[in-house]
Design a protein around this motif. Structure first.
Motif, short mmCIF file in Angstrom:
data_model
loop_
_atom_site.label_atom_id
_atom_site.label_comp_id
_atom_site.label_asym_id
_atom_site.label_seq_id
_atom_site.Cartn_x
_atom_site.Cartn_y
_atom_site.Cartn_z
N PRO A 265 1.00 -1.56 -0.31
CA PRO A 265 0.34 0.36 -0.19
C PRO A 265 0.52 1.15 0.52
N VAL A 266 0.09 2.64 -0.55
CA VAL A 266 0.33 3.83 -0.93
C VAL A 266 -0.06 4.48 -0.17
N ARG A 267 0.28 5.42 -0.06
CA ARG A 267 -0.33 6.66 1.42
C ARG A 267 -0.37 7.84 1.52
N PRO A 268 -0.70 8.77 1.21
CA PRO A 268 -0.20 10.41 1.43
C PRO A 268 -0.17 10.42 2.99
N GLY A 269 1.26 10.70 2.50
CA GLY A 269 2.34 11.87 3.77
C GLY A 269 3.68 10.35 4.09
N ALA A 270 3.45 9.29 3.04
CA ALA A 270 4.75 8.45 3.07
C ALA A 270 5.86 8.73 2.41
N GLU A 271 6.78 8.64 2.94
CA GLU A 271 8.36 9.31 2.24
C GLU A 271 8.50 8.43 1.78
N ILE A 272 9.02 8.64 0.70
CA ILE A 272 9.86 8.63 -0.74
C ILE A 272 11.26 8.18 -0.33
N HIS A 273 11.91 7.14 -0.56
CA HIS A 273 13.56 7.33 -0.35
C HIS A 273 14.02 7.30 -2.03
N VAL A 274 14.71 7.71 -2.63
CA VAL A 274 15.81 7.58 -3.69
C VAL A 274 16.79 7.06 -3.75
N GLU A 275 16.60 5.44 -4.19
CA GLU A 275 18.04 5.04 -5.07
C GLU A 275 18.74 4.92 -6.74
N LEU A 276 19.21 5.88 -6.08
CA LEU A 276 20.33 5.81 -8.10
C LEU A 276 20.76 5.03 -8.51
N PRO A 277 21.05 4.57 -9.35
CA PRO A 277 21.46 3.35 -9.98
C PRO A 277 23.01 3.19 -10.26
N PRO A 278 23.63 2.33 -10.83
CA PRO A 278 24.98 2.44 -10.36
C PRO A 278 25.10 3.58 -11.89
N PRO A 279 26.65 3.74 -11.65
CA PRO A 279 27.15 4.82 -13.30
C PRO A 279 27.37 3.71 -14.29
N PRO A 280 27.29 4.72 -15.57
CA PRO A 280 26.75 5.92 -16.00
C PRO A 280 25.44 5.94 -15.97
N HIS A 281 25.05 7.11 -15.43
CA HIS A 281 23.63 7.33 -15.10
C HIS A 281 23.35 7.78 -16.55
N ARG A 282 21.72 6.59 -17.17
CA ARG A 282 20.95 7.59 -18.59
C ARG A 282 20.29 8.32 -18.27
N PRO A 283 20.19 9.90 -18.29
CA PRO A 283 18.88 10.27 -19.24
C PRO A 283 17.22 9.56 -18.94
N LEU A 284 16.76 9.62 -18.61
CA LEU A 284 14.66 9.80 -18.58
C LEU A 284 14.81 9.87 -20.16
N ASP A 285 14.34 8.89 -21.15
CA ASP A 285 13.37 9.39 -22.30
C ASP A 285 12.55 9.02 -22.74
N ARG A 286 11.02 9.24 -23.26
CA ARG A 286 9.57 9.04 -23.58
C ARG A 286 9.83 7.27 -23.39
N VAL A 287 8.64 6.49 -22.58
CA VAL A 287 8.04 4.85 -23.08
C VAL A 287 7.11 5.14 -22.78
#
Length: 287
Positions: A265-287
């Motif tokens: 479940p995901v509810r308003p107020g929940a924390e969001i933690h960001v985990e970046l992938p290992p480099p090299p990083h690719r910018p987002l493109d349209r999917v």
């Protein structure tokens, strides 16, 4: 280190590593906007329970019309609440869920995240409990595909992919592999795609063993491609979310898409933690 790498490193240092769920939305029928809910439930490899866009293969009608066998890399749609604030100040009435997103966030620059970023919902688990089974309660009526997110990778292996989609699938496969307990490997169906992204075998994510982290989690796969429907919703709004950068590249600002890695479940107020992938990083493109 060259100038480009220095700029990339500086940009990544500016990325927020934590944000908050401002609102959640879903709808079981095709509609441009989605009504706000008290809670949504993520299902691994499928999407948001009860949402019309949940599925192993593409569910957006425009995508289905082109190729219904494409993998669904758009299971969860996220938009920054800061975008709502911006367009509302410009005279457009856009509430949470108004642009069809499932999760409205605050505090994270979603558009700056690289492909394969993992977003986990809820407080970080206590390191002392890392070895315990903290699996969320089972929703027996909410069953995803066998193999969870690996089933999306398997579906991709059966389809013809363009370059951005192939990169997103490779990043997803690497995340799935990194989630496996030590000594185990991901589903065999993911193997051929993981081999195209060997750097992904190095997890590179901070924190405790992710195999023991039972928080709901998604993998960011790419950008929403804004279309004319946005102008039908609010005349003139499309120009606010689709344009060109000074270098001529297309700027897509209508949110990001993701695949569900772990359900819950995901509810308003929940924390969001960001985990970046290992480099090299690719910018987002349209999917």
């Amino acid at each position: 280190m060259d100038v480009h790498q220095q700029e990339t490193d500086a940009a990544e240092q500016r990325l927020s590593t934590r944000g908050t769920v401002a609102s959640v939305s879903c709808n079981d029928v095709y509609s441009f906007s989605k009504p706000v809910r008290d809670e949504i439930v993520l299902i691994a490899g499928l999407g948001v329970a009860g949402d019309v866009h949940a599925g192993l293969t593409v569910r957006h009608r425009s995508r289905v019309a082109v190729d219904p066998d494409q993998p669904n890399l758009r299971q969860v749609h996220l938009i920054r609440a800061e975008l709502h604030d911006e367009v509302n100040e410009a005279g457009y009435d856009v509430p949470a869920g108004g642009l069809g997103e499932n999760v409205t966030t605050t505090g994270i620059d979603l558009l700056a995240l690289p492909v394969g970023t993992v977003l986990r919902f809820g407080p970080a688990p206590d390191a002392a409990l890392a070895g315990l089974d903290r699996s969320p309660a089972t929703h027996t009526e909410l069953v995803g595909p066998p193999g969870g997110a690996s089933a999306v990778v398997a579906a991709a292996a059966r389809a013809s992919l363009d370059a951005p989609t192939a990169e997103a699938v490779a990043a997803l496969a690497a995340c799935i592999q990194a989630e496996q307990p030590a000594g185990q490997t991901a589903e065999p169906t993911a193997g051929s795609i993981i081999e195209r992204n060997p750097a992904g075998t190095d997890t590179g994510h901070p924190g405790a063993d992710r195999a023991s982290d039972a928080r709901p989690a998604i993998v960011v796969t790419g950008l929403r491609n804004p279309c004319q429907q946005i102008n039908h919703y609010r005349p003139g709004l499309l120009k606010r979310v689709l344009g060109r950068e000074p270098d001529g590249s297309v700027s897509r600002r209508a949110g990001v898409m993701a695949v569900v890695l772990r359900g819950g479940p995901v509810r308003p107020g929940a924390e969001i933690h960001v985990e970046l992938p290992p480099p090299p990083h690719r910018p987002l493109d349209r999917v």
